[in-house]
Write a protein that holds these residues in place. Structure first.
Motif, short mmCIF file in Angstrom:
data_model
loop_
_atom_site.label_atom_id
_atom_site.label_comp_id
_atom_site.label_asym_id
_atom_site.label_seq_id
_atom_site.Cartn_x
_atom_site.Cartn_y
_atom_site.Cartn_z
N ARG A 342 0.84 -1.20 0.00
CA ARG A 342 0.00 0.00 0.00
C ARG A 342 0.88 1.25 0.00
N PHE A 343 0.54 2.21 -0.87
CA PHE A 343 1.27 3.48 -0.91
C PHE A 343 0.29 4.59 -1.25
N THR A 344 0.66 5.82 -0.90
CA THR A 344 -0.19 6.99 -1.11
C THR A 344 0.52 8.00 -2.00
N ILE A 345 -0.23 8.53 -2.97
CA ILE A 345 0.25 9.62 -3.83
C ILE A 345 -0.50 10.88 -3.41
N GLY A 346 0.23 11.92 -3.04
CA GLY A 346 -0.41 13.16 -2.61
C GLY A 346 -0.43 13.27 -1.09
N GLU A 347 -0.95 14.37 -0.60
CA GLU A 347 -0.96 14.66 0.83
C GLU A 347 -2.31 14.35 1.44
N VAL A 348 -2.27 13.72 2.63
CA VAL A 348 -3.49 13.49 3.39
C VAL A 348 -3.33 14.17 4.75
N ALA A 349 -4.30 15.03 5.09
CA ALA A 349 -4.17 15.83 6.30
C ALA A 349 -4.67 15.10 7.54
N ASP A 350 -5.63 14.19 7.36
CA ASP A 350 -6.23 13.52 8.51
C ASP A 350 -6.88 12.22 8.05
N ASP A 351 -7.61 11.58 8.96
CA ASP A 351 -8.24 10.29 8.65
C ASP A 351 -9.25 10.40 7.50
N ILE A 352 -9.98 11.49 7.43
CA ILE A 352 -10.97 11.64 6.37
C ILE A 352 -10.29 11.72 5.01
N ASP A 353 -9.23 12.49 4.93
CA ASP A 353 -8.47 12.54 3.67
C ASP A 353 -7.94 11.16 3.28
N TYR A 354 -7.41 10.46 4.27
CA TYR A 354 -6.85 9.13 3.99
C TYR A 354 -7.96 8.17 3.56
N TYR A 355 -9.10 8.22 4.24
CA TYR A 355 -10.24 7.37 3.90
C TYR A 355 -10.68 7.64 2.46
N ALA A 356 -10.81 8.92 2.11
CA ALA A 356 -11.22 9.27 0.75
C ALA A 356 -10.20 8.79 -0.28
N SER A 357 -8.92 8.85 0.07
CA SER A 357 -7.88 8.41 -0.87
C SER A 357 -7.98 6.91 -1.14
N LEU A 358 -8.43 6.14 -0.14
CA LEU A 358 -8.63 4.71 -0.33
C LEU A 358 -9.81 4.43 -1.26
N LEU A 359 -10.91 5.17 -1.09
CA LEU A 359 -12.06 4.99 -1.97
C LEU A 359 -11.70 5.32 -3.42
N ARG A 360 -10.96 6.41 -3.61
CA ARG A 360 -10.51 6.76 -4.96
C ARG A 360 -9.58 5.68 -5.50
N GLY A 361 -8.71 5.16 -4.66
CA GLY A 361 -7.80 4.12 -5.11
C GLY A 361 -8.53 2.91 -5.66
N VAL A 362 -9.58 2.46 -4.98
CA VAL A 362 -10.35 1.31 -5.46
C VAL A 362 -11.00 1.65 -6.81
N ALA A 363 -11.57 2.84 -6.92
CA ALA A 363 -12.23 3.22 -8.17
C ALA A 363 -11.24 3.28 -9.33
N TYR A 364 -10.02 3.76 -9.08
CA TYR A 364 -9.03 3.83 -10.15
C TYR A 364 -8.50 2.44 -10.53
N VAL A 365 -8.36 1.56 -9.55
CA VAL A 365 -7.98 0.18 -9.87
C VAL A 365 -9.07 -0.46 -10.73
N GLU A 366 -10.32 -0.22 -10.39
CA GLU A 366 -11.44 -0.75 -11.18
C GLU A 366 -11.37 -0.24 -12.62
#
Length: 486
Positions: A342-366
């Motif tokens: 697991r890796f992150t591209i871009g900045e996440v300020a808090d748990d909500i940012d990180y959570y949203a980045s995971l949802l986007r990650g799944v959509a982009y993999v799809e």
């Protein structure tokens, strides 16, 4: 008068679910019971006995809710999950789960031993497939004489009937079964040193395996004498449950992992070996693949959190950060990268940012999955239905429609358990017969045009990163960029 019902049982990673479905598609009763796993590094195990306990509890709960007459039962299980048993059906190993990847060395042996066969069939066995895991167990486990292989599904159908049952060809695929010639490639098993005597007989999905025995009836509440039909893997079952039965139609199951399955009239050939095709009882092919990405990462990263509340906050926040959303190491579809973490591209300020980045990650993999299927020449013009636990989130469904730039449909009561009820009714006949008379409701999500540019740019950022790290092949990266520019 009691309703006639067909039972569909879905043996998933986190639970077993059973539904009792009437001839018009109404769910007359349902039940579920959780499962627990043991994970350590590249190992993922469950106790086979817990599968049966969960099945019995779930079926009893489903049948306790209505006065019904059971006409048949079929079950699906996770693809590539196996256990070795003695001749009496008692487990002599843990259940090695669908994503257990300890057999990396054995996968190379299997690939080399059956190189010509795999090339002709259009795929290459991976470390998580059942055949390399069988070889690993044969080499490393303390086995009794005459140990036999059982897939998760046939282990359970054997307990339902009270005698050993054949495996269905859907579950047998990842153990090396040749779906085109409908036989085990005995020469490959000879070459890797695994006795063919360990292998079960194989039948087509929908074939009657026997009837529920007295002991199983006492445990499960399913009446003795109920016909037990050979099932399919979870991805195939979800496709049937979604109602996406026409050529060019696809279903995306977003559960612990993301599984795509579609319908084609010819077999896809995949030089990378990440897409493989099951065979439907009606003769069509069901290509697809299972990613390591999925909703399981949310449970791992946010245990016990109120995900509905986090969805609402993520919707308000927006953002562009992307996290590649896997729980354990390694990716298997739409590309193979055993070392990916697991890796992150871009900045996440808090748990909500990180959570949203995971949802986007799944959509982009799809989206990358569909780009790869398009590269292979798969028809994708039909209905796209989405099912699984992730499909309960309206925010996530809309995000996926925006990222994919196409309509998606969320059918009511459409899951793997429903698919197995349809198969139990259809048997070896046309699958449409199993769903004949069903009344279906669905919710549709349309892509929003004002989101296109942002997601296109973010998607290509992920493509570039995967390519730069050496995980995404040149041809796949080029095709993804070409489709974006269209």
């Amino acid at each position: 008068m009691s309703d006639e019902v067909w039972l569909g049982i879905d043996v998933g990673t986190q639970s077993v679910r059973c539904v009792a479905v009437t001839a018009d598609g109404r769910v007359a009763g349902s039940g579920a019971h959780p499962l627990t796993s043991y994970r350590s590094g590249d190992r993922h195990e469950q106790k086979p006995e817990s599968w049966w306990e969960a099945l019995a509890t779930a079926s009893r709960a489903a049948l306790a809710q209505a006065d019904v007459t059971v006409r048949g039962v079929a079950l699906d299980a996770t693809s590539g999950t196996i256990v070795l048993t003695d001749r009496a059906g008692r487990p002599v190993t843990p259940g090695l789960m669908y994503d257990d990847a300890r057999a990396a060395g054995e996968a190379v042996t299997v690939q080399e031993a059956g190189e010509d066969l795999w090339r002709s069939l259009g795929y290459r066995p991976q470390a998580s497939w059942a055949l390399p895991k069988l070889l690993w167990l044969y080499r490393h486990a303390d086995l009794p004489e005459h140990a036999v292989l059982q897939h998760q599904a046939d282990y359970l159908t054997s307990l339902l009937t009270g005698h050993p049952t054949a495996a269905d060809s859907s579950h047998a695929l990842k153990t090396g079964y040749d779906l085109e010639n409908e036989k085990w490639p005995v020469d490959v098993f000879d070459a890797i040193g695994v006795p063919a005597s360990m292998l079960p007989d194989v039948v087509r999905p929908g074939t009657e395996l026997g009837v529920v025995g007295a002991a199983a009836a006492d445990a499960t509440g399913i009446p003795a004498g109920t016909p037990v039909k050979a099932g399919m893997t979870d991805g195939c079952a979800a496709l049937l449950g979604s109602g996406a039965l026409g050529v060019g139609s696809w279903n995306a199951v977003l559960g612990t992992t993301l599984v795509l399955k579609g319908v084609t009239d010819t077999r896809l050939r995949d030089p990378l070996g990440v897409v493989y095709s099951h065979r439907a009882p009606d003769g069509n092919w069901l290509p697809g693949g299972a990613s390591s990405a999925g909703a399981g990462v949310l449970s791992a990263e946010f245990p016990g959190a109120n995900l509905d509340a986090m969805n609402s906050k993520a919707a308000e926040r927006g953002g562009t950060a992307i996290t590649y959303p896997i729980v354990s190491q390694g990716e298997r579809f739409p590309f193979v990268a055993p070392e990916l973490r697991r890796f992150t591209i871009g900045e996440v300020a808090d748990d909500i940012d990180y959570y949203a980045s995971l949802l986007r990650g799944v959509a982009y993999v799809e989206r990358l999955c569909f780009d790869y299927l398009d590269l292979l020449g798969a028809p994708t013009h039909g209905t796209l239905s989405v099912t699984g636990g992730g499909a309960r989130s309206s925010y996530w469904n809309q995000l996926r429609a925006d990222v994919l730039q196409r309509s998606i449909v969320v059918p009511e009561h459409a899951d793997a358990a429903m698919g197995m009820a349809i198969l139990a009714r259809a048997g070896t006949g046309p699958l449409a017969d199993g769903a004949h008379g069903f009344s279906r409701r669905a919710t549709k999500f349309e892509p929003r045009s004002d989101q296109t540019t942002m997601h296109d740019d973010s998607y290509l950022t992920l493509i570039d990163e995967l390519h730069k790290r050496g995980w995404l092949p040149d041809s796949v990266a080029r095709h993804a960029r070409r489709r974006r520019n269209r």
